[in-house]
Design a protein around this motif. Structure first.
Motif, mmCIF file in Angstrom:
data_model
loop_
_atom_site.group_PDB
_atom_site.id
_atom_site.type_symbol
_atom_site.label_atom_id
_atom_site.label_comp_id
_atom_site.label_asym_id
_atom_site.label_seq_id
_atom_site.Cartn_x
_atom_site.Cartn_y
_atom_site.Cartn_z
ATOM 1 N N ARG A 1 0.828 -1.190 0.000
ATOM 2 C CA ARG A 1 0.000 0.000 0.000
ATOM 3 C C ARG A 1 0.872 1.254 0.000
ATOM 4 N N LEU A 2 0.389 2.277 -0.683
ATOM 5 C CA LEU A 2 0.994 3.604 -0.650
ATOM 6 C C LEU A 2 0.152 4.449 0.304
ATOM 7 N N ILE A 3 0.749 4.900 1.394
ATOM 8 C CA ILE A 3 0.028 5.607 2.440
ATOM 9 C C ILE A 3 0.538 7.046 2.475
ATOM 10 N N TYR A 4 -0.284 7.979 2.012
ATOM 11 C CA TYR A 4 0.135 9.369 1.838
ATOM 12 C C TYR A 4 -0.295 10.211 3.036
ATOM 13 N N ASP B 1 8.984 18.208 15.524
ATOM 14 C CA ASP B 1 8.286 17.156 16.264
ATOM 15 C C ASP B 1 8.336 15.837 15.514
ATOM 16 N N LEU B 2 8.329 14.754 16.277
ATOM 17 C CA LEU B 2 8.364 13.396 15.731
ATOM 18 C C LEU B 2 7.119 12.649 16.187
ATOM 19 N N HIS B 3 6.438 12.020 15.231
ATOM 20 C CA HIS B 3 5.238 11.231 15.510
ATOM 21 C C HIS B 3 5.347 9.919 14.739
ATOM 22 N N TYR B 4 4.498 8.950 15.127
ATOM 23 C CA TYR B 4 4.342 7.794 14.243
ATOM 24 C C TYR B 4 2.876 7.372 14.200
ATOM 25 N N LEU B 5 2.525 6.768 13.077
ATOM 26 C CA LEU B 5 1.194 6.197 12.880
ATOM 27 C C LEU B 5 1.344 4.682 12.816
ATOM 28 N N ASN B 6 0.586 3.955 13.638
ATOM 29 C CA ASN B 6 0.574 2.498 13.547
ATOM 30 C C ASN B 6 -0.186 2.118 12.273
ATOM 31 N N LEU B 7 0.496 1.505 11.323
ATOM 32 C CA LEU B 7 -0.078 1.259 10.007
ATOM 33 C C LEU B 7 -0.966 0.026 9.968
ATOM 34 N N GLY C 1 9.194 -1.267 10.695
ATOM 35 C CA GLY C 1 8.194 -2.233 11.123
ATOM 36 C C GLY C 1 6.826 -1.834 10.630
ATOM 37 N N ASN C 2 5.864 -1.734 11.549
ATOM 38 C CA ASN C 2 4.503 -1.327 11.173
ATOM 39 C C ASN C 2 4.205 0.109 11.583
ATOM 40 N N LYS C 3 5.263 0.887 11.785
ATOM 41 C CA LYS C 3 5.085 2.274 12.211
ATOM 42 C C LYS C 3 5.579 3.238 11.131
ATOM 43 N N GLY C 4 4.750 4.193 10.800
ATOM 44 C CA GLY C 4 5.114 5.235 9.850
ATOM 45 C C GLY C 4 5.467 6.502 10.600
ATOM 46 N N TYR C 5 6.740 6.904 10.536
ATOM 47 C CA TYR C 5 7.225 8.070 11.268
ATOM 48 C C TYR C 5 7.139 9.319 10.400
ATOM 49 N N VAL C 6 6.887 10.453 11.048
ATOM 50 C CA VAL C 6 6.889 11.750 10.366
ATOM 51 C C VAL C 6 7.638 12.742 11.244
ATOM 52 N N PHE C 7 8.496 13.542 10.602
ATOM 53 C CA PHE C 7 9.289 14.524 11.340
ATOM 54 C C PHE C 7 9.228 15.876 10.645
ATOM 55 N N GLY C 8 9.052 16.940 11.458
ATOM 56 C CA GLY C 8 9.202 18.304 10.977
ATOM 57 C C GLY C 8 8.234 18.705 9.895
ATOM 58 N N GLY C 9 8.657 19.698 9.106
ATOM 59 C CA GLY C 9 7.822 20.257 8.059
ATOM 60 C C GLY C 9 7.384 21.671 8.400
ATOM 61 N N ARG C 10 6.583 22.239 7.527
ATOM 62 C CA ARG C 10 6.171 23.639 7.673
ATOM 63 C C ARG C 10 4.659 23.780 7.598
ATOM 64 N N VAL C 11 4.109 24.679 8.429
ATOM 65 C CA VAL C 11 2.730 25.140 8.319
ATOM 66 C C VAL C 11 2.743 26.637 8.593
ATOM 67 N N LEU C 12 2.037 27.403 7.740
ATOM 68 C CA LEU C 12 2.096 28.863 7.813
ATOM 69 C C LEU C 12 3.555 29.318 7.832
#
Length: 405
Positions: A135-138, A223-229, A206-217
């Protein structure tokens, strides 16, 4: 003397797509700046880099070509490069294309995916993708929505009331199942999602999708988060023990082990191009900064791919603040070694570097090993040639600056 055509390299670019499949790095799309104009690179070209020999080659592509764009999201599933979204002169895209990279005759044919079920994401660029279970998870990105499509997952940046169009940042999740050709939005089962963002980075362990940083406004994040896929539950912001990287966008995050992530580059909160590298241990929740990286080669809006021996291959990007000085697009390949190479790799490199001294003995090697050695000789010859060209270019630019002042 080395042949400059033989040892060519892919064109400089930022905002492109790059993936590794087998022995090759594949690069497509992006843009460069020519006289203050953004020029999108040809959509019918894909560049391949042979990891063993160090040689680049350009291939012309056929089929239903994607529009020439920047900020598209590229991902590889079973030898197929999927490209979603992006931005061009006409606006944002939510089209999905794929090309089979494992061709027997060297022909690369694009196909636009139109026969799908479900609803694709709204048009956007600078999003990211996790690949998990075919799967492609956007996640995230910057783009446009109509007034009727506004939801809590969208932070508005600008609007055209006459056309009922809104532009802004997303934090929604969209999944494309490559087996069933189906788009769907999973029901998030818990946890606080990251705030909307674009130009962030994602990685899967593993089964965790990590996301770090980025811009809003006008805010860049660290910040670092993960989503259990599997369960579709967010972790919430992960607490960090000790020091952590600066706030940034346009960086990369790459898994380098079952428990480690490699962060590189980006643009800081004060608009400084970054050249720092960090390793995050997901078990201890600690960041460790790498201290031996070159400080003179910052990168942002580049790509980073994992090689065969866990080396990170960073290609392209810019060395300037793209928001104010968009002239420093790159086409060199930075390789970061994250663990000791295998004994075979070390021996092949040693022979390749000392080919002239060992010339009389190389021909005595067994045929299979000889082929590997010849590739390494080509690799180091090409690497030395490109380094000589880079030094010469820097010297010429230095003299040109002195003479003009």
């Amino acid at each position: 003397m080395a042949d400059s055509q033989l040892f060519c390299v892919a064109e400089e670019r930022s905002g492109h797509c790059a993936v590794v499949d087998g022995n090759f790095l594949y690069v497509w799309g992006g843009y460069v700046s020519i006289e203050d104009n953004e020029v999108y690179l040809p959509n019918d070209e894909i560049w391949t880099y042979d990891i063993d020999s160090g040689l680049w080659r350009m291939h012309l592509m056929e089929g239903e070509l994607p529009t020439s764009m920047s900020g598209s999201c590229g991902a590889c599933v079973h030898g197929k490069l999927y490209v979603f979204g992006g931005y061009d002169d006409k606006g944002y895209s939510n089209r999905l294309y794929f090309v089979n990279l494992r061709t027997r005759d060297g022909t690369y044919v694009w196909e636009k995916i139109t026969n799908f079920e479900g609803q694709p994401p709204t048009p956007r660029d600078k999003l990211s993708c996790w690949v998990y279970k075919d799967r492609l998870i956007y996640f995230g990105g910057y783009g446009c929505r109509r007034h009727s499509e506004l939801q809590d997952c969208f932070d508005v940046h600008d609007a055209s009331w006459e056309e009922q169009m809104f532009w802004g940042w997303h934090n929604d999740i969209h999944v494309f199942d490559t087996k069933t050709q189906t788009w769907f939005q999973p029901e998030i089962k818990g946890g606080a999602p990251p705030q909307p963002r674009a130009a962030h980075s994602c990685a899967v362990i593993g089964n965790k999708g990590y996301v770090f940083g980025g811009r809003v406004l006008q805010t860049r994040m660290s910040d670092l988060h993960y989503l259990n896929l599997d369960t579709w539950a967010w972790s919430g912001r992960i607490p960090v023990n000790g020091e952590s990287p600066k706030h940034r966008s346009w960086h990369t995050l790459t898994p380098i082990a079952d428990d480690k992530l490699f962060l590189f580059g980006g643009l800081s909160a004060d608009n400084t191009p970054l050249s720092d590298g960090w390793i995050h241990n997901i078990i201890t929740n600690c960041w460790k900064q790498l201290i031996h990286l070159p400080k003179t080669r910052p990168r942002l809006w580049h790509t980073a791919c994992l090689g065969k021996e866990n080396e990170i291959m960073v290609f392209g990007g810019s060395k300037d603040d793209l928001l104010s000085l968009d002239t420093g697009h790159c086409n060199d390949l930075l390789i970061f070694q994250t663990q000791p190479y295998s004994l075979l790799r070390s021996c092949l490199d040693c022979i390749g570097k000392n080919a002239i001294t060992l010339k009389s003995q190389i021909s005595l090697l067994p045929p299979k090993l000889l082929q590997q050695v010849l590739k390494k000789i080509t690799f180091w010859t090409a690497a030395n040639h490109r380094e000589e060209q880079r030094v010469q270019k820097e010297t010429d630019n230095k003299y040109q600056w002195i003479s003009s002042n």
